[in-house]
Design an enzyme around this catalytic site. Structure first.
Site, PDB file in Angstrom:
ATOM      1  N   HIS A 152      10.157 -23.797   9.437  1.00 50.39           N
ATOM      2  CA  HIS A 152       9.143 -24.433  10.288  1.00 50.39           C
ATOM      3  C   HIS A 152       7.718 -24.236   9.773  1.00 50.39           C
ATOM      4  O   HIS A 152       6.872 -25.099   9.979  1.00 50.39           O
ATOM      5  CB  HIS A 152       9.225 -23.881  11.719  1.00 50.39           C
ATOM      6  CG  HIS A 152      10.439 -24.348  12.457  1.00 50.39           C
ATOM      7  ND1 HIS A 152      10.589 -24.180  13.814  1.00 50.39           N
ATOM      8  CD2 HIS A 152      11.568 -24.974  12.022  1.00 50.39           C
ATOM      9  CE1 HIS A 152      11.762 -24.696  14.195  1.00 50.39           C
ATOM     10  NE2 HIS A 152      12.377 -25.165  13.122  1.00 50.39           N
ATOM     11  N   CYS A 201       2.945  -3.112   3.953  1.00 47.88           N
ATOM     12  CA  CYS A 201       2.121  -1.944   4.268  1.00 47.88           C
ATOM     13  C   CYS A 201       2.868  -1.150   5.336  1.00 47.88           C
ATOM     14  O   CYS A 201       4.056  -1.399   5.558  1.00 47.88           O
ATOM     15  CB  CYS A 201       0.699  -2.333   4.689  1.00 47.88           C
ATOM     16  SG  CYS A 201       0.534  -3.162   6.280  1.00 47.88           S
ATOM     17  N   HIS A 253       7.340 -30.577  11.277  1.00 50.59           N
ATOM     18  CA  HIS A 253       6.823 -29.269  10.870  1.00 50.59           C
ATOM     19  C   HIS A 253       5.742 -29.416   9.787  1.00 50.59           C
ATOM     20  O   HIS A 253       4.800 -28.631   9.743  1.00 50.59           O
ATOM     21  CB  HIS A 253       7.966 -28.376  10.375  1.00 50.59           C
ATOM     22  CG  HIS A 253       9.051 -28.228  11.389  1.00 50.59           C
ATOM     23  ND1 HIS A 253       8.838 -27.621  12.600  1.00 50.59           N
ATOM     24  CD2 HIS A 253      10.339 -28.653  11.392  1.00 50.59           C
ATOM     25  CE1 HIS A 253       9.962 -27.659  13.309  1.00 50.59           C
ATOM     26  NE2 HIS A 253      10.883 -28.285  12.593  1.00 50.59           N
ATOM     27  N   THR A 284       2.777  -1.005   8.663  1.00 52.78           N
ATOM     28  CA  THR A 284       3.291  -1.853   9.742  1.00 52.78           C
ATOM     29  C   THR A 284       3.549  -3.289   9.305  1.00 52.78           C
ATOM     30  O   THR A 284       4.236  -4.034  10.009  1.00 52.78           O
ATOM     31  CB  THR A 284       2.272  -1.919  10.893  1.00 52.78           C
ATOM     32  OG1 THR A 284       1.047  -2.454  10.370  1.00 52.78           O
ATOM     33  CG2 THR A 284       2.033  -0.548  11.504  1.00 52.78           C
ATOM     34  N   ASP A 315       0.860  -1.183   0.000  1.00 57.07           N
ATOM     35  CA  ASP A 315       0.000   0.000   0.000  1.00 57.07           C
ATOM     36  C   ASP A 315       0.898   1.235   0.000  1.00 57.07           C
ATOM     37  O   ASP A 315       2.136   1.141  -0.135  1.00 57.07           O
ATOM     38  CB  ASP A 315      -1.027  -0.049   1.155  1.00 57.07           C
ATOM     39  CG  ASP A 315      -0.449   0.288   2.524  1.00 57.07           C
ATOM     40  OD1 ASP A 315       0.781   0.519   2.635  1.00 57.07           O
ATOM     41  OD2 ASP A 315      -1.233   0.332   3.495  1.00 57.07           O
TER      42      ASP A 315
END
Ligand code: RB5
Length: 147
Positions: A99, A66, A134, A68, A8
């Site tokens: 993992h 974005c 995993h 954050t 964004d």
């Protein structure tokens, strides 16, 4: 490897830097779904575009950015088939592959600097899924999509 990337308005600069890092690998085909300017856009729309390429097989992996990294990673993880890891450090990026078999990487343009972001991308690309126990856990994650 084919990678679709999108951001964004909160991470347009970081997107360009990440593309430079990807170019440095020499064998990565990059699709950039935008955004390309500073006008405000909605990060779920970008997540949807990037993840559509991953789910369809047009790309092997996705990178979503974005401000954050939080909103776009939440949005990406709503899409069936996506395992998106929001990473702010190299160790997490490595583990996200080894993992969690994360097929989409998220970062925040207002959180992670250009240098660390490059290292995170390199770690995420170079680490391999370890399978074994995993794989059982990843299969359980994917089974949650049907519940
Ligand atoms: C946009 O202002 C901002 O909310 C977005 O980039 C992101 O940080 C959301 O999680």
């Amino acid at each position: 490897m084919r990678i679709t990337i999108g951001s964004d308005h909160g991470a347009v600069d970081l997107k360009e830097e990440v593309k430079m890092v990807l170019k440095g690998f020499g064998d990565i085909e990059v699709t950039d779904v935008g955004t390309f300017g500073t006008d405000s856009v909605d990060y779920p729309d970008i997540a949807e575009k990037v993840c559509a390429d991953v789910v369809s097989g047009k790309s092997d992996r996705g990178i979503v950015l974005c401000g954050t990294g939080i909103g776009i990673s939440i949005a990406a993880n709503k899409i069936k088939g996506i395992r998106c890891a929001l990473c702010t450090d190299v160790y997490s990026a490595k583990m996200a592959r080894e993992h969690n078999d994360a097929n989409v990487l998220a970062m925040g343009g207002r959180v992670t600097g250009i240098g660390p972001a490059g290292e995170i991308v390199r770690a995420w690309l170079q680490a391999e899924f370890q399978g074994g126990r995993h794989e059982r856990r990843v299969n359980k994650i994917m089974a949650l999509e049907g519940k």
